[in-house]
Design an enzyme around this catalytic site. Structure first.
Site: not given
Lengths: 261, 596, 133
Positions: B52, B117, B231, B233, B243, B246, B288, B356, B391
């Site tokens: 999202g 999130f 990053q 994930h 993926l 999350e 993350r 990611h 992030r």
């Protein structure tokens, strides 16, 4: 021969026959066979990578996401349109034939010319029409209203349905399953007021009436979009449209026209 | 060499590129906007984003809260002025997308639904089931068709930027279908070429995510900022790295080790939350970096699960029930079934961390402008300063909308064509064409696939979740070696049409430069912050005294980059400890200023 | 010129090339025995108007084994066509009840139920005729 990490050499092998077409040297496609190692998780796309990295670096195919959402890697597997990344060698223990998507001009090996497809997609104005641009808050739309069009909004533009459609094969001017499904998606959206602008092209001879409901487009769709449903629901809309026009006073008459773009 | 003249050239047809194209077209419909992409826009990797896009939405939420979450999430390495601007603009951009037809998931009342999130204090993530990126990308692509001034060059590959006296004057591209070169003259250029996750072995990224735009700007002297922050994930599928969003955890999914234990409570993210009652910023809803690091520790201690494709932990969604899963996470159900033969309704999904997102990128100011006049960068390829050292999930989809608009408008305002004679332009283009000519005629012995494989391997080895001096130095050595072998590359395919081997070779060249910048910046950041964690004894903690600074990797031909340091904007919220779970509660209570 | 797209053409027998197409053509071909059946029926009506001898001649003709076989085939064909049609119907006219689309399987079942009811009604009507005789 070296093997990449992803596919160790102690695996079983099968024969994958790939359609080749090199425009600078071939006049027509030819077939080439490779013995490809595989395990339970090897997809057709993985096998193509293996060929490109280990056997023949000139093999050309499109790919990106590997997870059935970007729509790049459509190919014919044993004559049926499939996404290479979501088709697994384990399901073809006797070997398989991989070819470029049917009904499209072949540019090179497994790469086809998608421009006609994009042209059709664009012709039906696949965007919301009639929204005020200045509003600062979102429209209200109930989950039921979303559900009405959501399925048709899931199209990833992979083109498998065009390869499955004999009517598109016979007449490339037919706007085709994905484009019509997308137009239908916007026509069903409670926020849209553009139906009148899309209907002339949908009503035209290359619109919904070119479909004979073979239905194979919906069978091969990797995302459950069911474009055949969209087109045939479109026939009802188109019929109603015709009936309304028949009884309408002359000044309201909008004669169906060929798409201009 | 074909020629084209345009006002604004946008490179990259993903979310950021499309949003800036629309913004430019709306800012001035008389300008010619050219959108160039190496794939059809709807293939761009924005398509794979699932969870999202964040914006302050609910009554009890506040801009301050989103700001604080983002800055704390960044481990104080975000540019606070930029974050402040971003949180204020995000909502309107998501509304704009709604007006363009994005099928956001709704509440029964018809209002837009938001979900939890990781690292976010409250629910503020807008979503379209679990295909948010797909819907955003297609909505933008379809909307872009409305604007006659936007002309697309689909399947054109950017070879180089044309820069004259520190001003952008255009670019050189290759028409992939024919192999012909195209010289483009442009008043301004926006790079929206995405990240570079493919330099790692194990990643969630599409094959196209190779750092092209980053490398080109970098070679022309624009610094790459904060490249050491990559990053991981926490939830990718074993083997493929595909993926698993999350949002699974936002909806209440839990992570279990081989003993069926929710191990995150041992890593500063507890106390354990009751099943089916996820709490923001706690346990599975931690950020993350922390979750990926927790996996690493579990793996070290032998508490992960053996899977044919490597070590995994379990993501358990079963308690959410079939109906809820099919409504909220249908794509996850589809992916798990197809790629690991697991039905999440009936069994836990095996997962492991995978590379990611590239937090760093092309250095820009708050207006997306680079140090080259007329050159802008936006989206994952850029470092506008939003993400810092880590992030937060769902900030990047909002970022590419907010800053895509900024970049498009800026490029439209400042697209005065630099006066340049045709002969000078042609000279620049000829020079830019030299590398591809060399590759086409190359008669070495090295294979592109071997080099790429070794690059990905060494990045995973030396520049992974935890790093140390020895590993990073070794990786830098390997990369230097690969760069010299790259000069001996042999491209076996000599054809012009769709020569994908040639393109892969070019991408490899870009990736090598970007990877080197990542390792060098990581080597010189002698502290642990966010996604950059050092194992060397003295560097395991955050060190604000020396490293509350951005790293700037500056290109040096023939050797590793020079690393400069740039002050961070901490003018709004001074650095503090970064706390999650129960430990964050007192801190959270102290600053709950409501601005919305 | 490096670009030279190869234009594939549809062979005349394209419809034999894939099971999905063969199924589609079989569906379309159900019209052939049905045409024969309708032709027979129309001829019967014509014979009826031409007097008793003509009518009995038609009845005789209808009882020939090959005619009966063809009509049995027409019955099978119409059932098969109904089978395909009923499956497509939910795609064309999805019914919505209280905001939810009815499951396709319900709609298919509903249509077969309709067929069954029509058969029962006919059986009852014809049975009633024989019963009173």
């Amino acid at each position: 021969m070296k093997q990449p990490d992803s596919i160790p050499s102690d695996k079983q092998h099968l024969s994958m026959t790939v359609q080749r077409y090199r425009p600078e040297q071939d006049d027509a496609p030819v077939w080439q066979s490779y013995q490809v190692p595989y395990d339970d998780s090897t997809s057709v796309l993985d096998a193509l990578h293996w060929i490109k990295e280990q056997q023949d670096s000139s093999l050309a195919y499109r790919w990106s996401c590997r997870m059935a959402i970007c729509g790049s890697c459509g190919v014919m597997v044993d004559g049926t349109p499939k996404l290479g990344c979501k088709t697994f060698l384990r399901d073809y223990p006797k070997g398989l034939k991989v070819a470029a998507l049917a009904n499209f001009p072949i540019e090179k090996d497994l790469i086809v010319d998608m421009n006609q497809f994009l042209h059709h997609l664009t012709a039906l104005k696949p965007y919301l029409i009639g929204q005020p641009s200045s509003a600062s808050e979102p429209n209200r739309q109930s989950p039921e209203q979303v559900k009405r069009y959501q399925q048709f909004a899931n199209c990833i533009n992979c083109g498998l349905c065009y390869s499955a459609c004999p009517q598109f094969g016979l007449n490339p001017e037919f706007l085709g399953p994905a484009a019509i499904a997308l137009a239908h998606r916007y026509n069903l959206d409670s926020r849209d007021q553009g139906k009148a602008e899309r209907q002339p092209a949908l009503n035209s001879k290359n619109g919904v009436w070119s479909c004979t409901f073979v239905g194979f487009c919906s069978t091969v769709c990797p995302k459950g979009v069911d474009p055949a449903a969209a087109i045939n629901q479109g026939k009802i809309v188109s019929t109603m449209d015709g009936v309304i026009q028949w009884f309408s006073p002359k000044q309201l008459d909008t004669t169906p026209q060929e798409p201009t773009s | 060499m074909r020629q084209l003249k345009t006002d604004i050239l946008i490179v990259g047809g993903g979310g950021a590129g499309l949003r800036s194209a629309i913004a430019a077209a709306e800012a001035d419909p008389t300008l010619k906007v050219t959108l160039l992409s190496k794939v059809y826009p709807m293939r761009s990797h924005t398509v794979a984003a699932e969870g999202g896009a964040a914006a302050v939405t609910l009554q009890h939420d506040s801009l301050t809260a989103h700001f604080e979450d983002t800055v704390a999430g960044s481990d104080w390495l975000a540019e606070q002025g930029v974050v402040d601007f971003f949180v204020k603009q995000a909502y309107q951009e998501l509304v704009q997308l709604e007006h363009w037809g994005c099928p956001w998931s709704r509440q029964a009342s018809g209002q837009v639904q938001v979900r939890r999130f990781g690292g976010m204090k409250t629910e503020r993530t807008w979503f379209a089931a679990d295909k948010t990126g797909f819907h955003i990308l297609h909505t933008l692509f379809q909307t872009s068709l409305k604007y006659p001034s936007i002309q697309r060059l689909d399947e054109y590959f950017l070879l180089d930027l044309l820069v004259h006296e520190q001003s952008i004057v255009g670019a050189l591209a290759i028409d992939i279908a024919s192999g012909e070169l195209l010289r483009i003259q442009a008043g301004s250029v926006i790079l929206a070429t995405g990240g570079a996750g493919r330099v790692f072995q194990f990643n969630t990224n599409g094959g196209i995510v190779t750092g092209d735009g980053m490398a080109l700007a970098y070679r022309h002297g624009v610094a790459l900022r904060d490249m050491e922050f990559v990053q991981y994930h926490p939830t990718g599928l074993p083997g493929s790295g595909i993926l698993i969003t999350e949002a699974c955890r936002g909806e209440g999914g839990i992570l279990l080790n081989k003993d069926g234990y929710r191990y995150l409570q041992d890593y500063g993210l507890g106390p354990e939350t009751p099943l089916g009652q996820p709490q923001n910023k706690t346990m599975e809803l931690g950020p993350r970096d922390k979750l990926s690091q927790a996996f690493w520790h579990e793996q070290q201690q032998g508490r992960t699960i053996q899977h044919p494709q490597g070590d995994v932990v379990h993501l358990d969604l079963r308690h959410l029930g079939e109906r809820y899963l099919l409504e909220r996470l249908p794509f996850i159900c589809e992916l798990a079934k197809a790629y690991v033969n697991v039905d999440p309704v009936r069994a836990p999904i095996p997962i492991r961390p995978a590379v990611h997102y590239t937090m760093g990128g092309i250095l820009t100011d708050a207006h997306c402008a680079t140090s080259i006049q007329g050159l802008y960068a936006v989206g994952e390829c850029a470092s506008v300063g939003l993400h810092g050292a880590n992030r937060l999930g769902s900030n990047s989809l909002s970022e590419l909308l907010v800053f895509g608009k900024v970049a498009g408008e800026q490029a439209a305002t400042h697209c005065n064509q630099v006066r340049i004679s045709d002969s000078v332009l042609q000279e620049l283009a000829n020079k830019a064409a030299e590398p591809i000519q060399r590759l086409r005629q190359g008669d070495g012995t090295e294979q592109w696939a071997d080099l790429r494989q070794q690059l990905a391997h060494t990045m995973e080895q030396g520049c992974g979740i935890y790093r140390d001096e020895q590993g990073l130095s070794a990786s830098l050595q390997v990369i230097a070696d690969l760069k010299s072998r790259y000069q001996q590359l042999k491209v076996g395919d000599t054809s012009l049409a769709f020569n994908t081997e040639l393109l892969h070779a070019l991408e490899l060249g870009f990736s090598l430069d970007v990877a080197e910048a990542m390792c060098q910046a990581a080597l010189l950041r002698k502290e642990s912050r966010g996604a950059h964690q050092r194992r060397d004894a003295d560097y395991t903690k955050r060190n604000d005294q020396h490293y509350l600074q951005h790293s700037l990797a500056c290109y040096q031909a023939g050797q590793a980059p020079r690393i400069d340091w740039q002050a961070v904007d901490t003018s709004i919220m001074p650095p503090a400890a970064r706390l999650y779970g129960g430990a964050a509660k007192p801190e959270a209570a102290s600053n709950t200023e409501k601005t919305k | 010129m490096s670009r030279k797209p190869y234009q594939p053409s549809m062979p005349a027998n394209w419809w034999l090339k894939h099971p999905a197409y063969r199924f589609y053509m079989l569906r379309e071909a159900t019209v052939l025995p049905l045409l024969f059946f309708i032709g027979s029926l129309l001829y019967g009506l014509y014979c009826l108007s031409q007097g008793e001898a003509s009518w009995l001649g038609w009845l005789n003709w209808m009882q020939q084994p090959w005619v009966m076989a063809l009509n049995a085939l027409a019955l099978l064909a119409s059932l098969f066509h109904a089978f395909t049609f009923f499956r497509l119907f939910p795609q064309v006219m999805p019914l919505r009840l209280g905001g939810r689309t009815l499951p396709a399987s319900w709609m298919v079942a509903g249509q077969w139920l309709g067929v069954l009811l029509v058969f029962l009604a006919l059986w009852w009507l014809l049975g009633g005729y024989h019963g009173s005789n």
